[in-house]
Design an enzyme around this catalytic site. Structure first.
Site, PDB file in Angstrom:
ATOM      1  CB  SER A 203      -0.852   0.005   1.274  1.00 30.46           C
ATOM      2  OG  SER A 203      -1.409   1.272   1.487  1.00 30.46           O
TER       3      SER A 203
ATOM      4  CE1 TYR B 172      -3.678  -2.104   5.260  1.00 32.48           C
ATOM      5  CE2 TYR B 172      -3.111   0.184   4.846  1.00 32.48           C
ATOM      6  CZ  TYR B 172      -3.550  -1.042   4.387  1.00 32.48           C
ATOM      7  OH  TYR B 172      -3.852  -1.205   3.051  1.00 32.48           O
TER       8      TYR B 172
HETATM    9  N1  LIG Z   1      -8.699  -0.555  -0.975  1.00 37.50           N
HETATM   10  C1  LIG Z   1      -7.652   0.243  -0.974  1.00 37.50           C
HETATM   11  O1  LIG Z   1      -7.753   1.447  -1.202  1.00 37.50           O
HETATM   12  C2  LIG Z   1      -6.284  -0.318  -0.737  1.00 37.50           C
HETATM   13  C3  LIG Z   1      -5.193   0.568  -0.835  1.00 37.50           C
HETATM   14  C4  LIG Z   1      -3.923   0.067  -0.625  1.00 37.50           C
HETATM   15  C5  LIG Z   1      -3.739  -1.286  -0.366  1.00 37.50           C
HETATM   16  N2  LIG Z   1      -4.815  -2.107  -0.253  1.00 37.50           N
HETATM   17  C6  LIG Z   1      -4.571  -3.522   0.039  1.00 37.50           C
HETATM   18  O2  LIG Z   1      -5.288  -4.321  -0.881  1.00 37.50           O
HETATM   19  C7  LIG Z   1      -5.677  -5.539  -0.267  1.00 37.50           C
HETATM   20  C8  LIG Z   1      -7.171  -5.770  -0.473  1.00 37.50           C
HETATM   21  O3  LIG Z   1      -7.870  -4.699   0.097  1.00 37.50           O
HETATM   22  P1  LIG Z   1      -9.410  -4.432  -0.209  1.00 37.50           P
HETATM   23  O4  LIG Z   1      -9.594  -2.963  -0.014  1.00 37.50           O
HETATM   24  O5  LIG Z   1      -9.813  -5.048  -1.482  1.00 37.50           O
HETATM   25  O6  LIG Z   1     -10.080  -5.207   1.033  1.00 37.50           O
HETATM   26  P2  LIG Z   1     -11.578  -5.696   1.258  1.00 37.50           P
HETATM   27  O7  LIG Z   1     -12.533  -5.057   0.323  1.00 37.50           O
HETATM   28  O8  LIG Z   1     -11.811  -5.517   2.718  1.00 37.50           O
HETATM   29  O9  LIG Z   1     -11.526  -7.250   0.900  1.00 37.50           O
HETATM   30  C9  LIG Z   1     -10.754  -8.097   1.663  1.00 37.50           C
HETATM   31  C10 LIG Z   1     -10.822  -9.508   1.131  1.00 37.50           C
HETATM   32  O10 LIG Z   1     -10.014 -10.320   1.972  1.00 37.50           O
HETATM   33  C11 LIG Z   1     -10.813 -11.295   2.641  1.00 37.50           C
HETATM   34  N3  LIG Z   1     -10.335 -11.356   4.011  1.00 37.50           N
HETATM   35  C12 LIG Z   1     -10.318 -10.347   4.919  1.00 37.50           C
HETATM   36  N4  LIG Z   1      -9.785 -10.791   6.054  1.00 37.50           N
HETATM   37  C13 LIG Z   1      -9.449 -12.076   5.865  1.00 37.50           C
HETATM   38  C14 LIG Z   1      -8.873 -13.080   6.672  1.00 37.50           C
HETATM   39  N5  LIG Z   1      -8.537 -12.821   7.940  1.00 37.50           N
HETATM   40  N6  LIG Z   1      -8.666 -14.295   6.167  1.00 37.50           N
HETATM   41  C15 LIG Z   1      -9.021 -14.569   4.879  1.00 37.50           C
HETATM   42  N7  LIG Z   1      -9.579 -13.681   4.059  1.00 37.50           N
HETATM   43  C16 LIG Z   1      -9.802 -12.445   4.548  1.00 37.50           C
HETATM   44  C17 LIG Z   1     -12.248 -10.806   2.522  1.00 37.50           C
HETATM   45  O11 LIG Z   1     -13.158 -11.880   2.422  1.00 37.50           O
HETATM   46  P3  LIG Z   1     -13.901 -12.585   3.683  1.00 37.50           P
HETATM   47  O12 LIG Z   1     -14.427 -11.471   4.513  1.00 37.50           O
HETATM   48  O13 LIG Z   1     -14.926 -13.453   3.056  1.00 37.50           O
HETATM   49  O14 LIG Z   1     -12.846 -13.374   4.352  1.00 37.50           O
HETATM   50  C18 LIG Z   1     -12.203 -10.108   1.162  1.00 37.50           C
HETATM   51  O15 LIG Z   1     -12.304 -11.080   0.145  1.00 37.50           O
HETATM   52  C19 LIG Z   1      -5.253  -5.422   1.184  1.00 37.50           C
HETATM   53  O16 LIG Z   1      -4.028  -6.077   1.382  1.00 37.50           O
HETATM   54  C20 LIG Z   1      -5.082  -3.945   1.394  1.00 37.50           C
HETATM   55  O17 LIG Z   1      -4.142  -3.657   2.404  1.00 37.50           O
HETATM   56  C21 LIG Z   1      -6.071  -1.653  -0.445  1.00 37.50           C
END
Ligand SMILES: NC(=O)c1ccc[n+]([C@@H]2O[C@H](COP(=O)([O-])OP(=O)(O)OC[C@H]3O[C@@H](n4cnc5c(N)ncnc54)[C@H](OP(=O)(O)O)[C@@H]3O)[C@@H](O)[C@H]2O)c1
Length: 296
Positions: free
Chosen positions: A194, A207
């Site tokens: 990130s 984080y």
């Molecule tokens: N969104 C952003 O702006 C952003 C920016 C920078 C980096 N990121 C990174 O991108 C990645 C994805 O983020 P996102 O925003 O797409 O997140 P999200 O919408 O919250 O989705 C998270 C996914 O991971 C699964 N998950 C969450 N906790 C889990 C656990 N303990 N064990 C197994 N599965 C788990 C969730 O499914 P279930 O709930 O069904 O398990 C879901 O499929 C992360 O690593 C985040 O740090 C995101």
């Protein structure tokens, strides 16, 4: 009239100034040309053919947000996908969507990455026999509140969950999948860091620190395994629309589908990227601004 000594000093300083301007100009032009190649031309001139790395891709955190978008996009580009997340119901739903929409095979694995090392033997067993070309280490958690570290609710569990989900998952999944890639001298590892891993983010410090780990792990892994035919890419996005960001910010978010599509275009062209043009511009702007702030 200036003395000869003064004249030569002035000439030297002018030459250094001119060379610096030329150097900075060339550097900026090179940066722009590279960004154009990576983020714009890659729409039509891809770095690699993703499907040629092996028939299967594995995506952690694949039922929502960025992970789900990567899973769909990989299937659209011809790969079968293994989806790993906590909820079996959501896994089955996303798997059915992918099979119906893209006509590729799927496999689902239920796992909670906040748990420790014990979850990885069952994952290894479930992946046995699959030729995996791409691993997307996407799973990650943050908190929806901005808090002082010591004010975090249930702090011991919070620390452990963040370590396990955001750091251990990348290391252990890599340990499981990398050997077969090295044996074939072919494979792609994509690790979701990130922009918070590039610059410290107070009030989300676990984080931020865990995402810095992800970025360093990826960069060092790239240095170690590049010569063995393995592509390692560290992704450092800004805001992407997802469950994680929905509670934090309303505007300036890139749709996950568009982000995944653009980020996958950059594979093979760069080992470290913000993922899309829009985020690259934001990154340049913030880096410039923070440079001004920190030097003022
Ligand atoms: N969104 C952003 O702006 C952003 C920016 C920078 C980096 N990121 C990174 O991108 C990645 C994805 O983020 P996102 O925003 O797409 O997140 P999200 O919408 O919250 O989705 C998270 C996914 O991971 C699964 N998950 C969450 N906790 C889990 C656990 N303990 N064990 C197994 N599965 C788990 C969730 O499914 P279930 O709930 O069904 O398990 C879901 O499929 C992360 O690593 C985040 O740090 C995101």
């Amino acid at each position: 009239m200036a003395s000869p000594g003064f004249f030569s000093l002035e000439l030297l300083l002018n030459s250094i100034g001119l060379l610096s301007v030329v150097w900075l100009g060339l550097k900026a032009a090179w940066g722009l040309a590279r960004a154009l190649r990576i983020h714009v031309l890659s729409w039509v001139w891809k770095g690699v053919d993703l499907a040629s790395y092996g028939p299967w891709a594995v995506v952690t955190g694949a039922t929502a947000g960025i992970g789900k978008a990567y899973a769909h996009e990989l299937a659209r580009r011809g790969l079968n996908v293994v989806l790993i997340s906590r909820s079996m119901e959501k896994l089955k739903q996303v798997a059915a969507e992918i099979e119906e929409k893209h006509g590729r095979s799927t496999k689902v694995i239920q796992a909670d990455f906040t748990h420790g090392s014990e979850i990885y033997e069952p994952i290894r067993a479930a992946l046995q026999g699959l030729e995996i070309g791409i691993l997307v280490n996407n799973v990650g958690q943050s908190t929806d509140k901005l808090l002082y570290f010591l004010d975090t609710d249930n702090i011991d569990k919070y620390i452990e969950d963040m370590e396990h989900c955001n750091m251990l998952s990348i290391v252990k999944m890599t340990q499981i999948v990398l050997p077969q890639m090295v044996a074939r001298r072919k494979g792609i590892l994509i690790n979701m860091s990130s922009v918070a891993g590039h610059r410290p983010l107070p009030f989300q410090l676990m984080y931020s620190a865990t995402k810095a780990f992800d970025d360093y792990f990826s960069r060092a892994l790239d240095m170690e395994y590049r010569s063995k035919g393995i592509i390692v890419q560290s992704i450092l996005p800004f805001f992407v629309a997802s469950n994680m960001t929905d509670k934090i910010i309303k505007y300036f978010k890139t749709p996950a589908k568009s982000f995944a599509r653009q980020a996958l275009n950059t594979v093979g062209l760069t080992s470290r990227t913000n993922g899309c043009l829009h985020h690259w511009i934001q990154s340049g702007y913030i880096t410039h601004l923070s440079g001004i702030i920190s030097s003022s």
